[in-house]
Design an enzyme around this catalytic site. Structure first.
Site, mmCIF file in Angstrom:
data_model
loop_
_atom_site.group_PDB
_atom_site.id
_atom_site.type_symbol
_atom_site.label_atom_id
_atom_site.label_comp_id
_atom_site.label_asym_id
_atom_site.label_seq_id
_atom_site.Cartn_x
_atom_site.Cartn_y
_atom_site.Cartn_z
ATOM 1 N N ARG A 68 -12.703 5.830 8.650
ATOM 2 C CA ARG A 68 -12.108 6.771 9.586
ATOM 3 C C ARG A 68 -12.827 8.113 9.499
ATOM 4 O O ARG A 68 -13.352 8.482 8.459
ATOM 5 C CB ARG A 68 -10.618 6.985 9.278
ATOM 6 C CG ARG A 68 -9.704 5.814 9.654
ATOM 7 C CD ARG A 68 -8.236 6.138 9.401
ATOM 8 N NE ARG A 68 -7.966 6.336 7.998
ATOM 9 C CZ ARG A 68 -7.846 7.519 7.406
ATOM 10 N NH1 ARG A 68 -7.929 8.636 8.113
ATOM 11 N NH2 ARG A 68 -7.620 7.597 6.119
ATOM 12 N N TYR A 209 -15.184 1.132 13.862
ATOM 13 C CA TYR A 209 -14.626 0.757 12.558
ATOM 14 C C TYR A 209 -13.131 1.037 12.420
ATOM 15 O O TYR A 209 -12.657 2.141 12.725
ATOM 16 C CB TYR A 209 -15.364 1.504 11.433
ATOM 17 C CG TYR A 209 -15.251 0.800 10.089
ATOM 18 C CD1 TYR A 209 -16.179 -0.171 9.721
ATOM 19 C CD2 TYR A 209 -14.215 1.068 9.214
ATOM 20 C CE1 TYR A 209 -16.080 -0.841 8.512
ATOM 21 C CE2 TYR A 209 -14.098 0.401 7.995
ATOM 22 C CZ TYR A 209 -15.040 -0.550 7.657
ATOM 23 O OH TYR A 209 -14.937 -1.216 6.449
ATOM 24 N N LYS A 218 -3.588 3.209 13.297
ATOM 25 C CA LYS A 218 -3.295 4.598 12.966
ATOM 26 C C LYS A 218 -3.032 5.443 14.214
ATOM 27 O O LYS A 218 -2.161 6.307 14.226
ATOM 28 C CB LYS A 218 -4.434 5.198 12.124
ATOM 29 C CG LYS A 218 -4.649 4.478 10.789
ATOM 30 C CD LYS A 218 -3.398 4.513 9.948
ATOM 31 C CE LYS A 218 -3.325 3.478 8.848
ATOM 32 N NZ LYS A 218 -4.175 3.616 7.705
ATOM 33 N N HIS A 238 3.339 5.890 6.925
ATOM 34 C CA HIS A 238 2.206 5.197 6.287
ATOM 35 C C HIS A 238 2.733 4.507 5.021
ATOM 36 O O HIS A 238 2.477 4.961 3.913
ATOM 37 C CB HIS A 238 1.135 6.239 5.941
ATOM 38 C CG HIS A 238 -0.196 5.665 5.565
ATOM 39 N ND1 HIS A 238 -1.129 6.389 4.839
ATOM 40 C CD2 HIS A 238 -0.770 4.466 5.805
ATOM 41 C CE1 HIS A 238 -2.210 5.654 4.659
ATOM 42 N NE2 HIS A 238 -2.025 4.482 5.225
ATOM 43 N N SER A 260 -4.389 6.653 1.767
ATOM 44 C CA SER A 260 -5.340 5.571 1.977
ATOM 45 C C SER A 260 -6.053 5.211 0.671
ATOM 46 O O SER A 260 -6.479 6.089 -0.079
ATOM 47 C CB SER A 260 -6.367 5.996 3.019
ATOM 48 O OG SER A 260 -5.697 6.314 4.218
ATOM 49 N N CYS A 262 -4.886 3.962 -2.062
ATOM 50 C CA CYS A 262 -4.169 4.358 -3.276
ATOM 51 C C CYS A 262 -3.141 3.326 -3.718
ATOM 52 O O CYS A 262 -2.241 3.632 -4.497
ATOM 53 C CB CYS A 262 -3.511 5.713 -3.085
ATOM 54 S SG CYS A 262 -4.713 7.049 -2.981
ATOM 55 N N ASP A 285 0.960 -1.403 5.162
ATOM 56 C CA ASP A 285 0.316 -0.145 5.582
ATOM 57 C C ASP A 285 1.202 0.768 6.428
ATOM 58 O O ASP A 285 1.141 1.972 6.275
ATOM 59 C CB ASP A 285 -0.974 -0.459 6.346
ATOM 60 C CG ASP A 285 -1.912 0.752 6.422
ATOM 61 O OD1 ASP A 285 -2.205 1.331 5.361
ATOM 62 O OD2 ASP A 285 -2.334 1.117 7.526
ATOM 63 N N ARG A 376 -13.591 -4.051 3.905
ATOM 64 C CA ARG A 376 -12.225 -4.513 4.179
ATOM 65 C C ARG A 376 -12.186 -5.979 4.564
ATOM 66 O O ARG A 376 -13.147 -6.526 5.091
ATOM 67 C CB ARG A 376 -11.640 -3.686 5.333
ATOM 68 C CG ARG A 376 -11.614 -2.178 5.063
ATOM 69 C CD ARG A 376 -10.236 -1.631 5.084
ATOM 70 N NE ARG A 376 -10.183 -0.260 4.558
ATOM 71 C CZ ARG A 376 -9.057 0.319 4.191
ATOM 72 N NH1 ARG A 376 -7.915 -0.321 4.296
ATOM 73 N NH2 ARG A 376 -9.056 1.559 3.708
#
Ligand code: GTP
Ligand code: SPV
Ligand code: MN
Length: 602
Positions: A68, A209, A218, A238, A260, A262, A285, A376
């Site tokens: 991002r 991406y 998002k 989130h 993100s 974590c 998420d 990912r």
């Protein structure tokens, strides 16, 4: 595919006339359609089948397009004040003047896909319909896994309202020009991830991406949804959602917000280290939380798949995620090993060599990483072996606990319970975390990331705090906890993390059932030294003591830093949060009259 929705037909026609694709394709979401798209992606050299896994593909992005781009993400509300101090802002008219010309002819030589999708179970009162227009077949292949896509979404839309999501990789193919495996705009300064919160509209240009391009995630389910949620009285967060069942058969639903990279995906699929306990996953998420008529907060996962961090994922750390990606998965920016399977750092499999994420020859010990740190896997939720039976319920599940956390090498104890809802909102507002590779910027800097939402607020952060506070009169609110798996001594983590985090989850349920007293500190309620179930775990007493205590000296500095952060947010920080900070400071530094011997304990 047929739609009678005139607004949708007009919008698709307008975009096609402007972007000038070679043709327009409406996605119906069928299996045949998906199979054909995957074949095309292989034929054009973007996807390579992964021999070891049925119907799974390896794909590598352009090296400039790996995460991002928060610096290029904008909230274009009419008033700058409404975007708040944490967002990049531009006047919507001015943004359109810049971006609309960039979209002119930008899809030449490419197919324009129209993807109707539904975020949330079809029968959920919170479900939202979006339509993404994109010139990236990679995005289409991922959207099939990440959202409920196609005819059913279109049927649910009927003649109603949808969220228009326009996406282009910004790389027209002119006559005679040869295509590349990952077309995009390589200049980060020329990428735009733009939300128009008043119009409920998204424009994304230049990147292919993840969150930049899969616009249901998002952009819609957090930035635009947070704006809708504020108006409609719910929360877009989130957060992962999990259920934890104890040996007596009692189930607790919890949601957890970590920034993100974590640990959300890992916690959401945790394998309990204690016999008789079981975690099941509802989402990893994003969570939408709605107050029920029963005074509880009910959570749904608006997504349909996982877009999880690959590095560090293994049979040991997250066997459930490994199982979820055994087939029908897409792997972006990992390595392809000589043994025919995908590979990344921390996967816990010996290999002799591989092609790395940039297409170069890689051998163990060569000094480079084989997989990008933000590589990912994309996989359907339905393939998670411990999917909770209520994952697709429109009503969602009632939460007993909300957990906030971040990546803090010091200061923040392993787990702390808040004294009250307002105190918990204070915890959320003050989360800080080391930055990670999920954003294209410097990694490893501790920054405030309130509610793990800093990159995802669709409006002013202080209005968002106020919105959270406004729930305080619900009769059966979840209790709020703050955790930190990442305290370090040098390079060594003090806490083993991963499945052992289940020991903390057990303590949380014991607090919910009033089975353990906890120990009051200036910060909140921490476990007493004997309260965590450490059966089968070797941990030094000194490490445990550090993990469970609030260090008064560090917290005085932390409180000061939170004060500076609040000041940087301007005059709209709710007084209730300033009050929480003042109360904390008083508990840390009681006046001499009230002074007790230990620095931090009451
Ligand atoms: P996003 O998808 O970016 O929102 O990330 P996430 O919050 O889902 O994070 P994820 O679970 O994918 O974990 C990110 C990284 O942190 C991975 O490399 C994990 O291996 C690592 N990690 C997760 N949980 C723990 C933990 O308890 N301890 C330690 N030391 N590392 C962890
Ligand atoms: C995050 O960065 O929080 C992610 C990955 O979950 S992305 O979908 O790219 O936003
Ligand atoms: Mn995320």
């Amino acid at each position: 595919m047929q739609t009678t929705n005139q607004k949708l037909k007009d919008w698709v026609e307008q975009i096609a006339n402007h972007c000038l694709p070679q043709d327009v394709y409406w996605c119906d979401g069928s299996k045949t359609e998906q199979d054909n798209l995957l074949k095309e992606l292989v034929a054009q050299g973007t996807f390579k089948p992964v021999a070891a896994r049925p119907n799974s593909y390896w794909v590598c992005s352009h090296p400039s397009d790996v995460a991002r781009v928060e610096k290029r993400t904008f909230i274009c509300s009419r008033k700058e004040e409404d975007a708040g101090p944490t967002n990049n802002w531009m006047d919507p008219a001015q943004m359109k003047q810049i971006l609309w010309p960039k979209f002119a002819g930008c899809m030449q030589g490419r197919r324009m896909y129209v993807i109707p999708f539904c975020m949330g179970p079809y029968d959920s009162p919170l479900a939202k319909i979006g339509v993404e227009i994109t010139d990236s077949p990679y995005v289409v292949a991922n959207m099939y896994l990440m959202a409920r896509v196609g005819e059913k979404a279109l049927a649910k839309l009927g003649n109603g309202d949808f969220i228009p999501c326009l996406h282009s990789v910004g790389a027209p193919l002119l006559a005679g020009q040869k295509d590349v495996p990952w077309p995009c705009e390589p200049d980060p300064e020329n990428k735009y991830i733009v939300q128009f919160p008043e119009e409920h509209m998204i424009w994304s240009y230049g990147s292919g991406y993840g969150g930049n391009a899969l616009l249901g995630k998002k952009c819609l389910a957090l930035r635009i949804a947070s704006v809708m949620a504020r108006k409609e009285g719910w929360l877009a967060e989130h957060m992962l959602i999990l259920s934890l069942t104890n040996p007596q058969g009692k189930t607790f639903y919890m949601a957890a917000a970590f920034p993100s990279a974590c640990g959300k995906t890992n916690l959401a699929m945790l394998k309990m280290p204690l016999p008789g306990w079981q975690v099941k996953c509802l989402g990893d998420d994003i969570a939408w939380l709605r107050p029920g008529s029963d005074g509880r907060l009910w959570a749904i996962n608006p997504e349909y798949g996982f877009f999880g961090v690959a590095p560090g994922t293994s049979g040991k750390t997250n066997a459930q995620a490994m199982a979820a990606m055994e087939k029908n998965a897409i792997f972006t920016n990992v390595a392809l090993a000589d043994d025919g399977d995908v590979w990344w750092e921390g996967i816990d499999r010996e290999i002799t060599g591989a092609i790395d994420w940039q297409g170069a020859r890689w051998t163990p010990g060569c000094g480079r990483k084989a997989a990008h740190p933000n590589s990912r896997f994309t996989a359907p939720l339905s393939q998670c072996p411990i999917l909770d039976e209520h994952w697709n319920d429109g009503e969602g599940v009632p939460l007993s606990a909300i957990i906030f956390g971040g990546r803090r090498p010091s200061t923040v104890p392993l787990v702390t319970e808040a004294f009250s809802w307002e105190h918990g909102v204070f915890f959320g507002s003050a989360i800080a975390s080391e930055t990670t590779a999920a954003n294209l910027d410097q990694v490893g800097i501790v920054r405030r990331d309130p509610f793990a939402m800093r990159p995802f607020f669709g409006y002013h952060v202080c209005d968002y705090f106020q919105h959270w506070l406004s729930f305080k009169n619900l009769s059966h609110l979840p209790r709020i906890f703050m955790v930190n798996w990442f305290q370090k001594e040098g390079e060594r983590f003090l806490w083993p993390g991963y499945s052992d985090n289940g020991r903390v989850l057990k303590w949380i349920t014991q607090r919910l059932e009033n089975k353990v007293p906890g120990q009051k500190s200036a910060l909140g309620i921490n476990p007493g030294l004997q309260e965590l179930d450490l059966t089968g775990l070797k941990i030094a007493a000194s490490d445990l003591a550090r993990l469970l205590t609030c260090d008064g000296h560090q917290w005085k500095k932390e409180a000061q830093s939170i004060a500076e952060f609040y000041q940087s947010l301007g005059p709209k920080v709710p007084p209730a949060l300033w009050q929480q900070l003042t109360d904390l400071q008083k508990r840390l530094d009681p006046s001499p009259r009230e002074h007790h011997s230990s620095c931090c304990m009451f």
